[in-house]
Write a protein that holds these residues in place. Structure first.
Motif, mmCIF file in Angstrom:
data_model
loop_
_atom_site.group_PDB
_atom_site.id
_atom_site.type_symbol
_atom_site.label_atom_id
_atom_site.label_comp_id
_atom_site.label_asym_id
_atom_site.label_seq_id
_atom_site.Cartn_x
_atom_site.Cartn_y
_atom_site.Cartn_z
ATOM 1 N N ALA A 177 0.856 -1.186 0.000
ATOM 2 C CA ALA A 177 0.000 0.000 0.000
ATOM 3 C C ALA A 177 0.891 1.234 0.000
ATOM 4 O O ALA A 177 1.943 1.249 0.636
ATOM 5 N N ALA A 178 0.464 2.268 -0.734
ATOM 6 C CA ALA A 178 1.215 3.520 -0.797
ATOM 7 C C ALA A 178 0.238 4.684 -0.785
ATOM 8 O O ALA A 178 -0.897 4.559 -1.245
ATOM 9 N N ASP A 179 0.693 5.816 -0.256
ATOM 10 C CA ASP A 179 -0.146 7.014 -0.265
ATOM 11 C C ASP A 179 -0.333 7.554 -1.678
ATOM 12 O O ASP A 179 -1.373 8.110 -1.998
ATOM 13 N N ASP A 180 0.688 7.410 -2.519
ATOM 14 C CA ASP A 180 0.665 7.965 -3.873
ATOM 15 C C ASP A 180 1.273 6.955 -4.837
ATOM 16 O O ASP A 180 2.452 7.040 -5.176
ATOM 17 N N ALA A 181 0.462 5.989 -5.278
ATOM 18 C CA ALA A 181 0.955 4.942 -6.167
ATOM 19 C C ALA A 181 1.459 5.522 -7.487
ATOM 20 O O ALA A 181 2.489 5.094 -7.997
ATOM 21 N N GLN A 182 0.762 6.501 -8.027
ATOM 22 C CA GLN A 182 1.183 7.087 -9.300
ATOM 23 C C GLN A 182 2.535 7.790 -9.148
ATOM 24 O O GLN A 182 3.416 7.644 -9.994
ATOM 25 N N GLY A 183 2.703 8.535 -8.082
ATOM 26 C CA GLY A 183 3.979 9.211 -7.843
ATOM 27 C C GLY A 183 5.117 8.222 -7.683
ATOM 28 O O GLY A 183 6.217 8.430 -8.213
ATOM 29 N N LEU A 184 4.872 7.115 -6.966
ATOM 30 C CA LEU A 184 5.898 6.088 -6.814
ATOM 31 C C LEU A 184 6.215 5.466 -8.166
ATOM 32 O O LEU A 184 7.380 5.269 -8.509
ATOM 33 N N HIS A 185 5.176 5.165 -8.936
ATOM 34 C CA HIS A 185 5.405 4.632 -10.284
ATOM 35 C C HIS A 185 6.310 5.556 -11.088
ATOM 36 O O HIS A 185 7.271 5.114 -11.719
ATOM 37 N N ASP A 186 6.010 6.842 -11.069
ATOM 38 C CA ASP A 186 6.779 7.799 -11.862
ATOM 39 C C ASP A 186 8.240 7.827 -11.429
ATOM 40 O O ASP A 186 9.145 7.870 -12.270
ATOM 41 N N ARG A 187 8.496 7.776 -10.129
ATOM 42 C CA ARG A 187 9.879 7.763 -9.621
ATOM 43 C C ARG A 187 10.602 6.468 -10.012
ATOM 44 O O ARG A 187 11.766 6.489 -10.409
ATOM 45 N N LEU A 188 9.914 5.328 -9.875
ATOM 46 C CA LEU A 188 10.536 4.052 -10.235
ATOM 47 C C LEU A 188 10.846 3.999 -11.730
ATOM 48 O O LEU A 188 11.943 3.592 -12.133
ATOM 49 N N ALA A 189 9.883 4.413 -12.549
ATOM 50 C CA ALA A 189 10.100 4.396 -13.997
ATOM 51 C C ALA A 189 11.261 5.309 -14.381
ATOM 52 O O ALA A 189 12.108 4.943 -15.212
ATOM 53 N N ALA A 190 11.335 6.485 -13.767
ATOM 54 C CA ALA A 190 12.426 7.422 -14.057
ATOM 55 C C ALA A 190 13.779 6.846 -13.639
ATOM 56 O O ALA A 190 14.812 7.162 -14.242
ATOM 57 N N ALA A 191 13.784 5.979 -12.623
ATOM 58 C CA ALA A 191 15.017 5.365 -12.149
ATOM 59 C C ALA A 191 15.373 4.105 -12.943
ATOM 60 O O ALA A 191 16.367 3.447 -12.651
ATOM 61 N N GLY A 192 14.542 3.752 -13.920
ATOM 62 C CA GLY A 192 14.820 2.585 -14.748
ATOM 63 C C GLY A 192 14.357 1.265 -14.171
ATOM 64 O O GLY A 192 14.734 0.207 -14.669
ATOM 65 N N VAL A 193 13.539 1.304 -13.122
ATOM 66 C CA VAL A 193 12.998 0.071 -12.545
ATOM 67 C C VAL A 193 11.949 -0.479 -13.513
ATOM 68 O O VAL A 193 11.072 0.266 -13.949
ATOM 69 N N PRO A 194 12.031 -1.750 -13.885
ATOM 70 C CA PRO A 194 11.075 -2.310 -14.847
ATOM 71 C C PRO A 194 9.640 -2.305 -14.306
ATOM 72 O O PRO A 194 9.372 -2.830 -13.229
ATOM 73 N N VAL A 195 8.739 -1.699 -15.050
ATOM 74 C CA VAL A 195 7.311 -1.698 -14.737
ATOM 75 C C VAL A 195 6.658 -2.712 -15.665
ATOM 76 O O VAL A 195 6.728 -2.568 -16.884
ATOM 77 N N VAL A 196 6.060 -3.749 -15.084
ATOM 78 C CA VAL A 196 5.487 -4.822 -15.897
ATOM 79 C C VAL A 196 3.985 -4.681 -16.096
ATOM 80 O O VAL A 196 3.417 -5.334 -16.961
ATOM 81 N N ARG A 197 3.358 -3.819 -15.303
ATOM 82 C CA ARG A 197 1.937 -3.487 -15.509
ATOM 83 C C ARG A 197 1.793 -2.004 -15.224
ATOM 84 O O ARG A 197 2.030 -1.559 -14.092
ATOM 85 N N PRO A 198 1.438 -1.224 -16.233
ATOM 86 C CA PRO A 198 1.361 0.226 -16.042
ATOM 87 C C PRO A 198 0.230 0.608 -15.091
ATOM 88 O O PRO A 198 -0.704 -0.172 -14.859
ATOM 89 N N PRO A 199 0.283 1.824 -14.575
ATOM 90 C CA PRO A 199 -0.752 2.272 -13.641
ATOM 91 C C PRO A 199 -2.142 2.271 -14.270
ATOM 92 O O PRO A 199 -2.303 2.610 -15.445
ATOM 93 N N GLU A 200 -3.092 1.869 -13.466
ATOM 94 C CA GLU A 200 -4.507 1.919 -13.859
ATOM 95 C C GLU A 200 -5.334 2.043 -12.590
ATOM 96 O O GLU A 200 -4.867 1.737 -11.500
ATOM 97 N N ASP A 201 -6.546 2.514 -12.745
ATOM 98 C CA ASP A 201 -7.447 2.618 -11.599
ATOM 99 C C ASP A 201 -8.147 1.288 -11.392
ATOM 100 O O ASP A 201 -8.591 0.647 -12.348
ATOM 101 N N GLY A 202 -8.212 0.860 -10.149
ATOM 102 C CA GLY A 202 -8.858 -0.400 -9.806
ATOM 103 C C GLY A 202 -9.642 -0.245 -8.516
ATOM 104 O O GLY A 202 -9.738 0.852 -7.963
ATOM 105 N N PRO A 203 -10.171 -1.345 -7.998
ATOM 106 C CA PRO A 203 -10.983 -1.268 -6.786
ATOM 107 C C PRO A 203 -10.190 -0.849 -5.546
ATOM 108 O O PRO A 203 -10.768 -0.459 -4.544
ATOM 109 N N PHE A 204 -8.846 -0.918 -5.608
ATOM 110 C CA PHE A 204 -8.014 -0.528 -4.472
ATOM 111 C C PHE A 204 -7.270 0.763 -4.747
ATOM 112 O O PHE A 204 -6.229 1.033 -4.160
ATOM 113 N N GLY A 205 -7.780 1.572 -5.670
ATOM 114 C CA GLY A 205 -7.133 2.820 -6.040
ATOM 115 C C GLY A 205 -6.235 2.616 -7.248
ATOM 116 O O GLY A 205 -6.393 1.686 -8.031
ATOM 117 N N ARG A 206 -5.269 3.497 -7.397
ATOM 118 C CA ARG A 206 -4.305 3.406 -8.500
ATOM 119 C C ARG A 206 -3.406 2.207 -8.241
ATOM 120 O O ARG A 206 -2.978 1.976 -7.096
#
Length: 123
Positions: free
Chosen positions: A77-106
Motif C-alpha cells: 500500500a502507498a499514499d501515492d501509487a502514481q507518484g511512486l510509479h513515476d519515480r521508479l520508472a524514471a530510475a529505470g525500474v522495470p514496470v510490468v503493468r502500467p498504472p490503472e485505476d482499480g478497486p483498491f485505487g491506483r
C-alpha cells in the motif's frame, strides 16, 4: 483442541544479495530497517505485516526459475501509487503493468532487483 489462524504475519523474499535488495527497497520505496533482524536477513519496519529480504535457504535456486515468486501476489500500500510509479520508472525500474485505476485505487506492478513482481496500490 481448536486453533485459530489469524492470517499472514510475516513476509520475506529470498534473494541472492541481501544488502543490494535491502538498498533497493530503502532507496526506491522508502522502507526503513527494523532495529532487529535474524542473521542473513534485513527486516523492514512495515505495518501491519513485517516485510524482509533474506538469503537463500538451502535448495533454493533462483537462477533455475523463470520468475521468482511466480503465482504469489505481493502488494504494497502507498499514499501515492502514481507518484511512486513515476519515480521508479524514471530510475529505470522495470514496470510490468502500467498504472490503472482499480478497486483498491491506483495500481501498478514492477519487478525488483531479484525479479519478484511487486504490485503497489493506493491514492
Amino acid at each position: 483442541m481448536s486453533t485459530t489462524v489469524h492470517g499472514p504475519d510475516f513476509i520475506a523474499l529470498q534473494v541472492r544479495d541481501v544488502e543490494a535488495a535491502a538498498r533497493f527497497y530503502e532507496e526506491h520505496l522508502g522502507l526503513r530497517r527494523a532495529p532487529a533482524a535474524p542473521p542473513g536477513a534485513v527486516v523492514f519496519d512495515t505495518r501491519p505485516i513485517p516485510f524482509a529480504v533474506r538469503g537463500l535457504l538451502p535448495g533454493v535456486d533462483l537462477d533455475g526459475v523463470a520468475q521468482p515468486g511466480l503465482g504469489v501476489a505481493l502488494w504494497f500500500a502507498a499514499d501515492d501509487a502514481q507518484g511512486l510509479h513515476d519515480r521508479l520508472a524514471a530510475a529505470g525500474v522495470p514496470v510490468v503493468r502500467p498504472p490503472e485505476d482499480g478497486p483498491f485505487g491506483r495500481v501498478f506492478t514492477f519487478t525488483g532487483p531479484e525479479g519478484y513482481a511487486v504490485t503497489v496500490h493506493g491514492g
